[in-house]
Design a protein around this motif. Structure first.
Motif, PDB file in Angstrom:
ATOM      1  N   ILE A  76      44.852   4.918 -26.496  1.00 26.93           N
ATOM      2  CA  ILE A  76      43.604   4.369 -25.954  1.00 26.93           C
ATOM      3  C   ILE A  76      42.836   3.617 -27.032  1.00 26.93           C
ATOM      4  O   ILE A  76      42.272   2.543 -26.791  1.00 26.93           O
ATOM      5  CB  ILE A  76      42.741   5.507 -25.348  1.00 26.93           C
ATOM      6  N   ALA A  77      42.819   4.180 -28.254  1.00 29.84           N
ATOM      7  CA  ALA A  77      42.131   3.516 -29.370  1.00 29.84           C
ATOM      8  C   ALA A  77      42.753   2.147 -29.654  1.00 29.84           C
ATOM      9  O   ALA A  77      42.049   1.151 -29.831  1.00 29.84           O
ATOM     10  CB  ALA A  77      42.190   4.392 -30.614  1.00 29.84           C
ATOM     11  N   LEU A  78      44.088   2.100 -29.680  1.00 29.92           N
ATOM     12  CA  LEU A  78      44.795   0.842 -29.918  1.00 29.92           C
ATOM     13  C   LEU A  78      44.571  -0.131 -28.764  1.00 29.92           C
ATOM     14  O   LEU A  78      44.326  -1.325 -28.963  1.00 29.92           O
ATOM     15  CB  LEU A  78      46.293   1.125 -30.104  1.00 29.92           C
ATOM     16  N   PHE A  79      44.644   0.405 -27.542  1.00 28.47           N
ATOM     17  CA  PHE A  79      44.432  -0.394 -26.330  1.00 28.47           C
ATOM     18  C   PHE A  79      43.039  -1.011 -26.343  1.00 28.47           C
ATOM     19  O   PHE A  79      42.850  -2.192 -26.015  1.00 28.47           O
ATOM     20  CB  PHE A  79      44.610   0.528 -25.122  1.00 28.47           C
ATOM     21  N   ALA A  80      42.045  -0.209 -26.761  1.00 29.01           N
ATOM     22  CA  ALA A  80      40.658  -0.667 -26.789  1.00 29.01           C
ATOM     23  C   ALA A  80      40.466  -1.804 -27.791  1.00 29.01           C
ATOM     24  O   ALA A  80      39.765  -2.781 -27.512  1.00 29.01           O
ATOM     25  CB  ALA A  80      39.737   0.494 -27.140  1.00 29.01           C
TER      26      ALA A  80
END
Length: 316
Positions: A76-80
């Motif tokens: 999620i952090a990378l996606f964000a």
């Protein structure tokens, strides 16, 4: 007025992206560090699931679910980060930052479901203890501990960059602790009543996963319901702005988040008797103040001369 504000906003976002891409900490970029951390944790999840099934250790299976939550949190952090670099479009005028919140909600809800299954099985194991292959548990849990420590080392310098990265780092820290709990249960299995330590350890890990899942769901729902960010005090902002700027009042304030860290504010500002140029300068300085002191990225301030009929802080 709007031209100057957009210019200021553009510089702010441009600097943020350079911060992510150019990696002021040197060496490997943040996205590469995140990707490597995801792969490390994914390998450990597979090893822990296989090790838990083969050894009969519920604690190891519980820890695999915790590690799976790390994979989701890092993903999620990378996606964000990748979504935040996409420009706004006519269809999505704020970009697609809220996709991160929806993914976090799904992640948290899944964790809560998994926890109920782990707790049920742990209670069953306490009532009917089963032998476990402690050697396998010890080896796999130790590998998991090393992998989590390595992932924490990769992300340590970015842990204070923003809430998104801080959350991912705390996930890893929490899982490092749960790995230590599992190792402890494996070392104690040969003691009298040692067969109870494994299900008890799984309950400890389950409680940690429960708190992680609940915090993720709570924060995601708060953003989706357009709640005021937790560290924002509307009354303090109102008194601060009215004290430090040449205005009569600021009211009808709304502050919410599009995604993690993307804060917006709208408000009515009753101006003092000043020229249009002076009013524009006051509003722009006010926007810079809100961005610097309260991390509000996008402000829409409506200047008033005669003022509204109602001057309350809030107005629905």
């Amino acid at each position: 007025m709007s031209h100057t504000h957009h210019e200021h906003e553009g510089h702010h976002h441009h600097d943020h992206h350079n911060h992510v891409e150019n990696n002021p900490h040197g060496g490997m970029s943040l996205q590469k560090r995140l990707s490597l951390s995801i792969w490390l944790n994914a390998v450990i999840v597979i090893a822990q699931i296989l090790g838990g099934i083969y050894s009969g250790s519920l604690a190891l299976l519980s820890d695999s679910m915790h590690n799976l939550s790390d994979v989701a949190a890092l993903g999620i952090a990378l996606f964000a980060i990748r979504l935040s670099q996409r420009p706004a479009t006519v269809k999505y005028t704020y970009g697609m930052k809220r996709a991160e919140v929806l993914a976090a909600l799904l992640n948290g809800a899944t964790l809560l479901i998994v926890v109920t299954l782990i707790v049920r099985e742990a209670i069953e194991r306490i009532l009917h203890p089963q032998p476990i292959a402690s050697g396998i548990v010890l080896i796999v849990a130790s590998i998991g501990l090393l992998a989590n420590a390595a992932a924490m080392f990769l992300l340590r310098t970015h842990a204070h960059d923003d809430l998104n990265m801080k959350g991912a780092f705390l996930h890893l820290l929490q899982d490092t602790i749960s790995s230590l709990v599992v190792i402890g249960s494996a070392l104690l299995v040969s003691l009298p009543y040692g067969q109870y330590f494994d299900p008890i350890a799984s309950l400890v890990v389950a409680i940690m996963v429960l708190f992680s899942g609940w915090h993720i769901v709570r924060d995601a729902l708060h953003i989706l319901m357009e709640g005021t960010p937790h560290d924002i005090d509307l009354e303090q902002i109102q008194s601060e702005i009215e004290r430090e700027f040449p205005i009569q009042s600021i009211h009808h304030i709304h502050i919410w988040e599009i995604g993690s860290g993307g804060r917006l504010l709208t408000a009515h500002v009753k101006m003092d008797d000043q020229s249009l140029t002076q009013a524009e300068c006051t509003l722009n300085t006010m926007q810079e103040h809100l961005n610097h002191h309260w991390k509000i990225d996008h402000c829409t301030l409506m200047p008033e001369v005669c003022g509204c009929q109602k001057q309350e802080l809030l107005h629905s």
